[in-house]
Design a protein around this motif. Structure first.
Motif, PDB file in Angstrom:
ATOM      1  N   GLN A 186       1.231  -1.488  -0.011  1.00 56.99           N
ATOM      2  CA  GLN A 186       0.003   0.265   0.007  1.00 56.99           C
ATOM      3  C   GLN A 186       0.902   1.475   0.440  1.00 56.99           C
ATOM      4  N   PRO A 187       0.174   2.326  -0.291  1.00 57.98           N
ATOM      5  CA  PRO A 187       1.700   3.137  -0.478  1.00 57.98           C
ATOM      6  C   PRO A 187       1.286   4.506   0.189  1.00 57.98           C
ATOM      7  N   ARG A 188       2.182   5.215   1.105  1.00 56.76           N
ATOM      8  CA  ARG A 188       2.291   5.664   3.003  1.00 56.76           C
ATOM      9  C   ARG A 188       2.035   7.179   1.867  1.00 56.76           C
ATOM     10  N   HIS A 189       1.431   7.366   3.289  1.00 60.09           N
ATOM     11  CA  HIS A 189       0.663   8.838   3.286  1.00 60.09           C
ATOM     12  C   HIS A 189       1.670   9.415   4.438  1.00 60.09           C
ATOM     13  N   GLY A 190       2.183  10.557   4.340  1.00 57.57           N
ATOM     14  CA  GLY A 190       3.097  11.507   4.931  1.00 57.57           C
ATOM     15  C   GLY A 190       2.023  12.048   6.042  1.00 57.57           C
ATOM     16  N   TYR A 191       0.628  12.090   5.949  1.00 62.81           N
ATOM     17  CA  TYR A 191       0.292  12.757   6.890  1.00 62.81           C
ATOM     18  C   TYR A 191       0.818  11.443   8.278  1.00 62.81           C
ATOM     19  N   LEU A 192       0.037  10.029   7.891  1.00 60.98           N
ATOM     20  CA  LEU A 192      -0.363   8.912   8.555  1.00 60.98           C
ATOM     21  C   LEU A 192       1.108   7.898   8.811  1.00 60.98           C
ATOM     22  N   ASP A 193       2.429   8.919   8.679  1.00 66.36           N
ATOM     23  CA  ASP A 193       3.674   8.157   8.727  1.00 66.36           C
ATOM     24  C   ASP A 193       3.933   8.459   9.974  1.00 66.36           C
ATOM     25  N   ALA A 194       3.701   7.580  11.225  1.00 63.82           N
ATOM     26  CA  ALA A 194       3.842   7.378  12.621  1.00 63.82           C
ATOM     27  C   ALA A 194       3.817   6.373  12.860  1.00 63.82           C
ATOM     28  N   PRO A 195       4.856   6.048  14.001  1.00 59.63           N
ATOM     29  CA  PRO A 195       4.553   4.709  14.828  1.00 59.63           C
ATOM     30  C   PRO A 195       2.627   4.455  14.973  1.00 59.63           C
ATOM     31  N   ALA A 196       2.592   3.495  15.037  1.00 60.53           N
ATOM     32  CA  ALA A 196       0.627   3.052  15.212  1.00 60.53           C
ATOM     33  C   ALA A 196       0.580   2.562  16.706  1.00 60.53           C
ATOM     34  N   PRO A 197      -0.120   2.383  17.268  1.00 58.80           N
ATOM     35  CA  PRO A 197      -1.346   3.357  16.878  1.00 58.80           C
ATOM     36  C   PRO A 197      -1.623   5.151  17.386  1.00 58.80           C
ATOM     37  N   LEU A 198      -1.785   5.844  16.247  1.00 55.80           N
ATOM     38  CA  LEU A 198      -1.929   6.928  16.489  1.00 55.80           C
ATOM     39  C   LEU A 198      -3.415   7.572  17.577  1.00 55.80           C
ATOM     40  N   ALA A 199      -2.267   8.300  17.867  1.00 57.72           N
ATOM     41  CA  ALA A 199      -3.417   8.662  19.687  1.00 57.72           C
ATOM     42  C   ALA A 199      -3.815   9.752  18.933  1.00 57.72           C
ATOM     43  N   PHE A 200      -5.486  10.694  18.364  1.00 58.12           N
ATOM     44  CA  PHE A 200      -5.674  11.963  18.824  1.00 58.12           C
ATOM     45  C   PHE A 200      -6.839  12.819  19.385  1.00 58.12           C
ATOM     46  N   ALA A 201      -5.793  14.287  19.191  1.00 57.99           N
ATOM     47  CA  ALA A 201      -7.114  14.656  20.731  1.00 57.99           C
ATOM     48  C   ALA A 201      -8.368  15.205  20.027  1.00 57.99           C
ATOM     49  N   HIS A 202      -9.248  14.341  20.364  1.00 57.95           N
ATOM     50  CA  HIS A 202     -10.781  14.962  19.650  1.00 57.95           C
ATOM     51  C   HIS A 202     -11.227  16.514  20.056  1.00 57.95           C
ATOM     52  N   ARG A 203     -11.238  16.785  19.295  1.00 61.09           N
ATOM     53  CA  ARG A 203     -12.257  18.545  19.665  1.00 61.09           C
ATOM     54  C   ARG A 203     -11.019  19.603  20.077  1.00 61.09           C
ATOM     55  N   GLY A 204      -9.538  19.146  19.670  1.00 67.46           N
ATOM     56  CA  GLY A 204      -8.407  19.488  20.125  1.00 67.46           C
ATOM     57  C   GLY A 204      -7.517  19.281  21.707  1.00 67.46           C
ATOM     58  N   GLY A 205      -8.731  18.418  22.122  1.00 72.24           N
ATOM     59  CA  GLY A 205      -8.411  18.000  23.405  1.00 72.24           C
ATOM     60  C   GLY A 205      -9.364  18.618  24.366  1.00 72.24           C
ATOM     61  N   ALA A 206     -10.803  18.226  23.726  1.00 68.94           N
ATOM     62  CA  ALA A 206     -11.279  19.119  25.164  1.00 68.94           C
ATOM     63  C   ALA A 206     -11.699  18.598  26.454  1.00 68.94           C
ATOM     64  N   ALA A 207     -12.072  19.830  27.596  1.00 72.88           N
ATOM     65  CA  ALA A 207     -12.031  19.519  29.094  1.00 72.88           C
ATOM     66  C   ALA A 207     -12.288  20.715  29.217  1.00 72.88           C
ATOM     67  N   ASP A 208     -13.313  20.541  30.540  1.00 73.97           N
ATOM     68  CA  ASP A 208     -14.114  21.619  30.629  1.00 73.97           C
ATOM     69  C   ASP A 208     -14.946  22.795  29.873  1.00 73.97           C
TER      70      ASP A 208
END
Length: 145
Positions: free
Chosen positions: A2-24
């Motif tokens: 499969q082709p590699r995409h620079g955006y996802l070029d990182a060790p898996a799994p990828l952690a995403f901060a949802h809504r920018g890391g919403a809190a409070d």
């Protein structure tokens, strides 16, 4: 292979901060992004709507009510009207270009929430030179074409 995409070029799994890391109650704000980056997040998910004058802003809902307590739809407001509105009474609603410029080391998954936000969002990502670190997404297939 499969082709590699620079955006996802990182060790898996990828952690995403949802809504920018919403809190409070500060979702999709500069404070939330700063906190997520300080915690070590390299990927954040955020949302975008465009104002009536075509400024893409980082905001989840089509209306201001839930997180600001103010009336109004983002698509009906000009940036000048929205620029002083505070989320949770504390931080301002950020423009997309401000967020992308503030964290050049972060990769963004941007959910374009309405049809009117597509062109301003694409133009902003290109203008600030962030195409290699932005993944545009939507729950609407039509917005992705």
């Amino acid at each position: 292979m499969q082709p590699r995409h620079g955006y996802l070029d990182a060790p898996a799994p990828l952690a995403f901060a949802h809504r920018g890391g919403a809190a409070d109650g500060d979702e999709n704000t500069a404070a939330a992004f700063a906190r997520a980056v300080a915690l070590g997040y390299r990927y954040v998910e955020t949302d975008v709507h465009a104002t009536a004058d075509g400024v893409p802003v980082v905001f989840h809902d089509p209306t201001l009510r839930r997180v600001t307590g103010e009336p109004g739809r983002i698509a009906d407001l000009r940036w000048a009207d929205l620029s002083s509105v505070r989320v949770g009474g504390a931080t301002l609603v950020p423009r997309l270009d401000e967020v992308l410029d503030a964290w050049p080391q972060v990769r963004f998954n941007i959910d374009v929430k309405a049809d009117g936000g597509v062109e301003p969002t694409v133009a902003t990502v290109a203008r600030v030179g962030a195409s290699d670190r932005v993944l545009l997404a939507s729950f609407s297939d039509a917005r992705l074409t």
